[in-house]
Write an enzyme that holds these catalytic residues in place. Structure first.
Site, PDB file in Angstrom:
ATOM      1  N   ARG A   1       0.848  -1.186   0.000  1.00 42.96           N
ATOM      2  CA  ARG A   1       0.000   0.000   0.000  1.00 42.96           C
ATOM      3  C   ARG A   1       0.888   1.243   0.000  1.00 42.96           C
ATOM      4  NH1 ARG A   1      -1.917  -3.633   3.883  1.00 42.96           N
ATOM      5  NH2 ARG A   1      -4.039  -4.423   3.483  1.00 42.96           N
TER       6      ARG A   1
ATOM      7  N   LYS B   1      -1.902  -2.505   7.913  1.00 45.43           N
ATOM      8  CA  LYS B   1      -3.075  -2.047   8.645  1.00 45.43           C
ATOM      9  C   LYS B   1      -3.135  -2.735  10.008  1.00 45.43           C
ATOM     10  CE  LYS B   1      -6.175  -0.800   4.844  1.00 45.43           C
ATOM     11  NZ  LYS B   1      -7.491  -1.077   4.204  1.00 45.43           N
TER      12      LYS B   1
ATOM     13  N   HIS C   1      -2.876   2.777  -5.863  1.00 46.44           N
ATOM     14  CA  HIS C   1      -3.708   1.620  -5.562  1.00 46.44           C
ATOM     15  C   HIS C   1      -3.910   0.758  -6.812  1.00 46.44           C
ATOM     16  CE1 HIS C   1      -6.458  -0.570  -2.952  1.00 46.44           C
ATOM     17  NE2 HIS C   1      -7.291  -0.673  -3.976  1.00 46.44           N
TER      18      HIS C   1
ATOM     19  N   ARG D   1      -1.072  -1.512  -7.086  1.00 46.82           N
ATOM     20  CA  ARG D   1      -1.220  -2.641  -6.157  1.00 46.82           C
ATOM     21  C   ARG D   1      -2.081  -3.730  -6.813  1.00 46.82           C
ATOM     22  NH1 ARG D   1      -1.213  -4.295  -0.695  1.00 46.82           N
ATOM     23  NH2 ARG D   1      -3.224  -4.872   0.199  1.00 46.82           N
TER      24      ARG D   1
ATOM     25  N   HIS E   1      -3.280  -9.431   3.168  1.00 45.69           N
ATOM     26  CA  HIS E   1      -4.712  -9.604   3.360  1.00 45.69           C
ATOM     27  C   HIS E   1      -4.973 -10.682   4.406  1.00 45.69           C
ATOM     28  CE1 HIS E   1      -5.562  -7.987  -0.957  1.00 45.69           C
ATOM     29  NE2 HIS E   1      -5.515  -7.016  -0.070  1.00 45.69           N
TER      30      HIS E   1
ATOM     31  N   TYR F   1      -8.816  -7.944  -5.803  1.00 37.17           N
ATOM     32  CA  TYR F   1      -7.685  -7.270  -6.438  1.00 37.17           C
ATOM     33  C   TYR F   1      -7.285  -7.901  -7.773  1.00 37.17           C
ATOM     34  CZ  TYR F   1      -6.723  -4.373  -2.370  1.00 37.17           C
ATOM     35  OH  TYR F   1      -6.803  -3.437  -1.369  1.00 37.17           O
TER      36      TYR F   1
END
Length: 381
Positions: free
Chosen positions: A199, A235, A325, A328, A351, A360
């Protein structure tokens, strides 16, 4: 039996300051990502403004929270109001008269999430009698975008960006004083985005110490197989390690040794005293891998603008709107089309679920063309 803690009727400003002190400690203890903390600070600063700094926190109701969230979403989106000061993706904006584009659902949802987390802490600390978020009725939905700029790009476009033919040449910066050669840095950014699928916030958070060589296999005597890995803080402050190819490692070493700017603090004028004060710690820039031409840690907005400039410089047949993004998505799509298992791609992207990874995996133009050319009914003639 322990007596219940008494209600502490603090103002909004005092409560937010206390909460952000805890956020700063979490960052120092490596239990919270710096980029996440930055979002909290920015969102809660606006919450203080909208709620009123001297309002007693416990007096805020769920209905008032709804009004605050709606007021936040109705404000102009600063990204579309003019050029950012200094060319580094800073927070100051030169307003453009007549700008009317308001904040999107994504930004409003993040703001609502930041406020919700703050009130969770406020409830535990007894700054409020009851959490007003539970009485709020506005629920901002997660945006579902079909923006092609956030999807995987065709292979020729990705290769053109990796080739460095569109990288910023020496002296061609967009702001006064930006006379450094940013080409090697920009090539490295594209390489990291397309090779690892990280990211943009994770990219900006990379420190030089996050790249290290490790033994991955057994050998004879002192002959061990090694691999260079990149530590990524994702994250929720989840840490993962992703391998880097030899070419990318060589590019990192060349950038650090040759064209990485000298870190330096940024100063601004204090509005009360008129004196110049340091606003960015130079130690953070010294740790960072990727810097702006000013010698500061690069930020997501800097990367977004760089990607746009590079895509605008592509030949007309390749030119298209692309975001970090979207790169990605490209990394994931290219890997799956070359036979890499989805569960491996899941771990690479960070993920928690393969279901997220599936989102994705985009279809790009060359796959559609190949499918039609191989059509079992028409490909023979």
């Amino acid at each position: 039996m322990v007596a219940a803690r008494e209600l502490d009727r603090v103002t909004v400003r005092v409560a937010v300051d206390r909460y952000l002190d805890g956020v700063a400690r979490a960052v120092a203890g490596h239990s919270l990502a710096a980029t996440t903390a930055s979002n909290y600070r920015r969102d809660l600063a606006e919450f203080v403004e909208l709620a009123g700094p001297d309002t007693v926190l416990d007096d805020i109701t769920g209905a008032q929270l709804d009004d605050i969230v709606l007021a936040y979403g109705a404000r102009p989106d600063g990204r579309f109001r003019g050029n950012r000061d200094g060319g580094d993706g800073g927070s100051s904006v030169v307003p453009t008269p007549g700008a009317t584009k308001t904040r999107g659902a994504g930004a409003t949802r993040r703001f609502q999430s930041s406020v919700s987390r703050f009130f969770e802490r406020a409830t535990r600390e007894r700054w409020v009698e009851a959490n007003p978020v539970l009485d709020a009725e506005v629920r901002v939905k997660r945006p579902r975008t079909s923006d092609p700029a956030r999807k995987a790009v065709p292979t020729p476009v990705a290769k053109a960006l990796l080739d460095g033919t569109t990288a910023t040449p020496p002296g061609a910066a967009t702001k006064p004083g930006a006379d450094r050669d940013l080409g090697p840095r920009d090539e490295l950014i594209f390489r990291l985005l397309l090779e690892t699928g990280i990211r943009v916030s994770e990219l900006c958070g990379i420190d030089q110490a996050d790249i290290e060589e490790r033994i991955v296999g057994e050998g004879s005597g002192d002959d061990y197989e090694t691999q260079t890995w990149l530590r990524v803080l994702g994250k929720g402050s989840k840490e993962r390690w992703v391998p880097l190819s030899p070419g990318t490692v060589a590019m990192v070493e060349a950038y650090v040794a040759g064209s990485r700017p000298t870190p330096q603090p940024r100063t601004v004028k204090d509005p009360e005293t008129g004196e110049r004060v340091v606003t960015v710690d130079v130690e953070d820039a010294e740790r960072a891998l990727l810097l702006t031409w000013r010698g500061l840690r690069i930020r997501p907005r800097d990367v977004q603008l760089m990607v746009k400039r590079s895509c605008d410089a592509l030949p007309p047949r390749l030119r298209r709107r692309v975001t970090p993004h979207g790169l990605r998505h490209t990394a994931a799509t290219v890997l799956v089309h070359h036979g890499v298992p989805v569960n491996v791609i899941k771990d690479l992207l960070g993920h928690a679920s393969i279901a997220t990874t599936d989102v994705y995996l985009d279809t790009v133009a060359e796959e559609l063309v190949a499918a039609v050319n191989r059509h079992p009914l028409t490909s023979g003639g």
